[in-house]
Design an enzyme around this catalytic site. Structure first.
Site, PDB file in Angstrom:
ATOM      1  N   GLY A   1       0.795  -1.228   0.000  1.00  0.00           N
ATOM      2  CA  GLY A   1       0.000   0.000   0.000  1.00  0.00           C
ATOM      3  C   GLY A   1       0.827   1.278   0.000  1.00  0.00           C
ATOM      4  O   GLY A   1       0.271   2.372   0.109  1.00  0.00           O
TER       5      GLY A   1
ATOM      6  N   LYS B   1      -5.905   5.042 -14.189  1.00  0.00           N
ATOM      7  CA  LYS B   1      -7.223   5.581 -13.873  1.00  0.00           C
ATOM      8  C   LYS B   1      -7.545   5.174 -12.433  1.00  0.00           C
ATOM      9  O   LYS B   1      -7.289   4.035 -12.039  1.00  0.00           O
ATOM     10  CB  LYS B   1      -8.246   4.955 -14.827  1.00  0.00           C
ATOM     11  CG  LYS B   1      -9.669   5.332 -14.550  1.00  0.00           C
ATOM     12  CD  LYS B   1     -10.040   6.576 -15.311  1.00  0.00           C
ATOM     13  CE  LYS B   1     -11.383   7.123 -14.864  1.00  0.00           C
ATOM     14  NZ  LYS B   1     -11.444   8.589 -15.032  1.00  0.00           N
TER      15      LYS B   1
ATOM     16  N   HIS C   1     -11.773  -5.409  -4.719  1.00  0.00           N
ATOM     17  CA  HIS C   1     -10.480  -6.065  -4.924  1.00  0.00           C
ATOM     18  C   HIS C   1     -10.780  -7.559  -4.997  1.00  0.00           C
ATOM     19  O   HIS C   1     -11.225  -8.146  -4.014  1.00  0.00           O
ATOM     20  CB  HIS C   1      -9.544  -5.742  -3.753  1.00  0.00           C
ATOM     21  CG  HIS C   1      -8.253  -6.505  -3.792  1.00  0.00           C
ATOM     22  ND1 HIS C   1      -7.029  -5.887  -3.854  1.00  0.00           N
ATOM     23  CD2 HIS C   1      -7.993  -7.835  -3.773  1.00  0.00           C
ATOM     24  CE1 HIS C   1      -6.073  -6.807  -3.881  1.00  0.00           C
ATOM     25  NE2 HIS C   1      -6.634  -8.000  -3.823  1.00  0.00           N
TER      26      HIS C   1
ATOM     27  N   GLU D   1      -3.992 -10.159  -8.793  1.00  0.00           N
ATOM     28  CA  GLU D   1      -4.932  -9.225  -8.161  1.00  0.00           C
ATOM     29  C   GLU D   1      -5.611  -8.386  -9.245  1.00  0.00           C
ATOM     30  O   GLU D   1      -4.947  -7.869 -10.138  1.00  0.00           O
ATOM     31  CB  GLU D   1      -4.185  -8.307  -7.195  1.00  0.00           C
ATOM     32  CG  GLU D   1      -3.547  -9.080  -6.037  1.00  0.00           C
ATOM     33  CD  GLU D   1      -3.074  -8.187  -4.891  1.00  0.00           C
ATOM     34  OE1 GLU D   1      -3.019  -8.687  -3.769  1.00  0.00           O
ATOM     35  OE2 GLU D   1      -2.762  -6.994  -5.136  1.00  0.00           O
TER      36      GLU D   1
ATOM     37  N   ARG E   1       4.157 -15.173  -4.565  1.00  0.00           N
ATOM     38  CA  ARG E   1       4.451 -15.829  -3.281  1.00  0.00           C
ATOM     39  C   ARG E   1       3.142 -16.368  -2.705  1.00  0.00           C
ATOM     40  O   ARG E   1       2.078 -16.109  -3.245  1.00  0.00           O
ATOM     41  CB  ARG E   1       5.011 -14.787  -2.306  1.00  0.00           C
ATOM     42  CG  ARG E   1       4.075 -13.598  -2.211  1.00  0.00           C
ATOM     43  CD  ARG E   1       4.376 -12.681  -1.052  1.00  0.00           C
ATOM     44  NE  ARG E   1       3.804 -11.360  -1.245  1.00  0.00           N
ATOM     45  CZ  ARG E   1       2.569 -10.994  -0.978  1.00  0.00           C
ATOM     46  NH1 ARG E   1       1.707 -11.882  -0.488  1.00  0.00           N
ATOM     47  NH2 ARG E   1       2.145  -9.771  -1.191  1.00  0.00           N
TER      48      ARG E   1
ATOM     49  N   VAL F   1      -0.959 -14.007   2.732  1.00  0.00           N
ATOM     50  CA  VAL F   1      -1.534 -14.095   4.079  1.00  0.00           C
ATOM     51  C   VAL F   1      -2.874 -14.842   4.020  1.00  0.00           C
ATOM     52  O   VAL F   1      -3.131 -15.744   4.826  1.00  0.00           O
ATOM     53  CB  VAL F   1      -1.752 -12.674   4.659  1.00  0.00           C
ATOM     54  CG1 VAL F   1      -2.526 -12.735   5.965  1.00  0.00           C
ATOM     55  CG2 VAL F   1      -0.428 -11.950   4.850  1.00  0.00           C
TER      56      VAL F   1
HETATM   57  P1  ADP Z   1       0.246  -2.872  -3.098  1.00  0.00           P
HETATM   58  O1  ADP Z   1       1.141  -3.691  -3.986  1.00  0.00           O
HETATM   59  O2  ADP Z   1       0.951  -1.757  -2.404  1.00  0.00           O
HETATM   60  O3  ADP Z   1      -0.597  -3.715  -2.196  1.00  0.00           O
HETATM   61  P2  ADP Z   1      -1.848  -2.660  -5.098  1.00  0.00           P
HETATM   62  O4  ADP Z   1      -1.485  -2.251  -6.470  1.00  0.00           O
HETATM   63  O5  ADP Z   1      -2.069  -4.128  -4.853  1.00  0.00           O
HETATM   64  O6  ADP Z   1      -0.741  -2.107  -4.083  1.00  0.00           O
HETATM   65  O7  ADP Z   1      -3.105  -1.876  -4.610  1.00  0.00           O
HETATM   66  C1  ADP Z   1      -3.572  -1.972  -3.278  1.00  0.00           C
HETATM   67  C2  ADP Z   1      -4.954  -1.377  -3.135  1.00  0.00           C
HETATM   68  O8  ADP Z   1      -4.962  -0.016  -3.602  1.00  0.00           O
HETATM   69  C3  ADP Z   1      -6.029  -2.062  -3.957  1.00  0.00           C
HETATM   70  O9  ADP Z   1      -6.557  -3.211  -3.329  1.00  0.00           O
HETATM   71  C4  ADP Z   1      -7.061  -0.939  -4.086  1.00  0.00           C
HETATM   72  O10 ADP Z   1      -7.783  -0.780  -2.889  1.00  0.00           O
HETATM   73  C5  ADP Z   1      -6.195   0.295  -4.238  1.00  0.00           C
HETATM   74  N1  ADP Z   1      -5.960   0.607  -5.664  1.00  0.00           N
HETATM   75  C6  ADP Z   1      -4.880   0.288  -6.402  1.00  0.00           C
HETATM   76  N2  ADP Z   1      -5.011   0.735  -7.679  1.00  0.00           N
HETATM   77  C7  ADP Z   1      -6.213   1.354  -7.760  1.00  0.00           C
HETATM   78  C8  ADP Z   1      -6.938   2.024  -8.820  1.00  0.00           C
HETATM   79  N3  ADP Z   1      -6.441   2.142 -10.048  1.00  0.00           N
HETATM   80  N4  ADP Z   1      -8.152   2.538  -8.514  1.00  0.00           N
HETATM   81  C9  ADP Z   1      -8.669   2.407  -7.266  1.00  0.00           C
HETATM   82  N5  ADP Z   1      -8.040   1.810  -6.242  1.00  0.00           N
HETATM   83  C10 ADP Z   1      -6.829   1.280  -6.477  1.00  0.00           C
END
Ligand code: ADP
Length: 451
Positions: free
Chosen positions: A165, A201, A208, A275, A292, A295
């Site tokens: 995050g 975007k 998710h 994801e 990997r 959790v």
């Molecule tokens: P990390 O690798 O840091 O966990 P992610 O790319 O998996 O980051 O994104 C984590 C969370 O951020 C997602 O589950 C979602 O809630 C939010 N998020 C990421 N990209 C977007 C997007 N384009 N629009 C809206 N929310 C997003």
């Protein structure tokens, strides 16, 4: 098969891997920092090696010490768990160079998916839908603003090397953009040592949804259904479930096929997760692949009956997967992450000694934990102390089990998120299954406040 596996991790995941190894008749080696001397993973492993002081950068992240520990104890494989070095290609390479099998994908696969901009490009090349945005990293603010204007605001600026995050900034309009861009860049540089960012975007209320992938070196790549991880706080998952309340058989087929196509495009070997974001209009997009075990893997284990850690070990030893098609998903599973944090103090970590620890049990209730009465939660690592997973015949039964389990889970000595999770289980939106990634900031905001 391996003779002895070293687990380069701590906490509940180290225990989880030790159990799988023991069931398979494989010996284990625990490594621990000075802060983890009293940990259960040290007690349950066949061998153990202290690898340094408490801070992770002086112990769990020290590659030469881990390799030396494997060599001294005669381990022929290393399981990295999640976090720490699990997605570090250099670690996987160093293991290979030392004739130790890294239980995970190849260094090339880790590198491709670890750079989110490169992963996007690989998915685009293979016809997997990605969130509209820049095709690769953006060099400067003008180029980035150009993409932002062409896809339309709001946009999210993301670190290519991001994770957990961190390194993400939302920009709502052109005025906001330059500042957000600079912030994302400097955050990326300080957190990941790499200032590369790209633009996507920003979806306002997506879900998710992620697909569990397994691949082997015999050309099999399958998915094991989805997990809905929409209940998040600051982009961190708190609750996961399967099936997703938003899923239909048709959508699962489409999203699952896209996930398998993405994993197949890099000949993925091992356990991984694709994801995706599912938008309110039913569009879905690849977001990233985690190379990997996650959790939340027990959710998939309970709904399919497949032991994902044993599959990882089997595949790393060159054996084929024990299943070569998507297994049946039976009933409904919900997982709550229980953290030693104080929900009344903005979820501030609450390390310290656990005096009373009475976990729930019963039919369909699984607890993965390294905690016990008398255990001291150290302040140096993440604050998760247990995962509580409940399996019911349907969602209503899984929810009822989770409510009872949370209610009868007694932890004293440290603050935990148990009461907060209990409130979420009673929230009408959650009960309806009507959640999205902003749920806890919007409809569910009151849950973060009242105690
Ligand atoms: P990390 O690798 O840091 O966990 P992610 O790319 O998996 O980051 O994104 C984590 C969370 O951020 C997602 O589950 C979602 O809630 C939010 N998020 C990421 N990209 C977007 C997007 N384009 N629009 C809206 N929310 C997003």
């Amino acid at each position: 098969m391996f003779k002895k596996v070293l687990i380069a991790n701590r906490g509940e995941i180290a225990l989880r891997v030790i159990r799988a190894c023991r069931e398979m008749g494989v010996e284990t080696v625990a490594v621990y920092s000075e802060a983890d001397r009293e940990s259960l993973h040290v007690r349950f492993a066949d061998d153990d090696v202290c690898i340094g002081p408490a801070p992770a950068r002086d112990s769990y992240l020290r590659i030469p010490r881990l390799i030396a520990a494997a060599e001294i104890t005669g381990a022929d494989a290393i399981h990295p768990g999640y976090g720490f070095l699990a997605e570090n290609a250099e670690f996987a390479e160093t293991c290979a160079a030392s004739n130790i099998t890294f239980i995970g994908p190849t260094p090339v696969q880790i590198r491709t998916m670890g750079d989110k901009a490169a992963a996007r490009a690989a998915m685009i090349a293979n016809g997997v839908p990605v969130v509209p945005g820049s095709p690769g990293p953006v060099e400067d603010v003008d180029e980035a603003l150009g993409f932002a204007e062409s896809i339309g605001f709001p946009v999210i600026i993301k670190a290519a090397a991001g994770g957990g995050g961190k390194g993400m900034r939302v920009a709502r309009d052109a005025d906001d953009f330059a500042r957000s861009f600079q912030l994302a860049r400097s955050e990326a540089l300080s957190a990941f040592g790499n200032g590369s960012v790209y633009v996507e975007k920003y979806l306002e209320r997506p879900r998710h949804i992620e697909f569990q992938i397994l691949g082997d070196s015999h050309g099999n790549v399958i998915h094991l259904g989805e997990r809905d991880c929409s209940v998040q706080r600051r982009h961190q998952k708190l609750i996961e479930e399967s099936p997703s309340p938003a899923m239909t058989p048709d959508l699962r087929k489409k999203m699952g096929d896209a996930a398998v196509k993405g994993a197949k495009s890099i000949n993925y070997v091992g356990a991984g997760t694709i994801e995706m974001l599912l938008d309110e209009d039913g569009s879905y997009y690849f977001m990233e692949m985690n190379t990997r075990i996650q959790v939340e893997h027990p959710v998939t284990e309970m709904i399919t009956g497949v032991d994902l850690v044993k599959e990882q070990i089997r595949v790393a030893a060159g054996e084929p997967l024990s299943i070569t098609a998507t297994p049946e998903m039976r009933g409904h599973v919900i997982e709550c992450r229980i953290n030693a944090e104080d929900p009344n103090r903005n979820f501030q970590p609450s390390p310290g000694k656990i005096d009373v620890f009475h976990p729930p049990g019963g039919n369909g209730v699984r607890i993965d934990t390294h905690a016990y009465a008398g255990y001291t939660v150290p302040p140096f690592y993440d604050s998760m102390i247990a995962k509580l997973i409940c399996h019911g015949r349907d969602r209503a039964e899984a929810l009822a089990k989770m409510r009872v389990a949370l209610d009868t889970f007694i932890v004293q000595g440290v603050s935990t998120t148990i009461p907060f999770l209990g409130r979420v289980m009673a929230d009408p939106h959650f009960v309806e299954g009507a959640v999205h990634t902003k749920f806890l900031e919007q409809e569910g905001a009151y849950l973060l406040k009242d105690a």
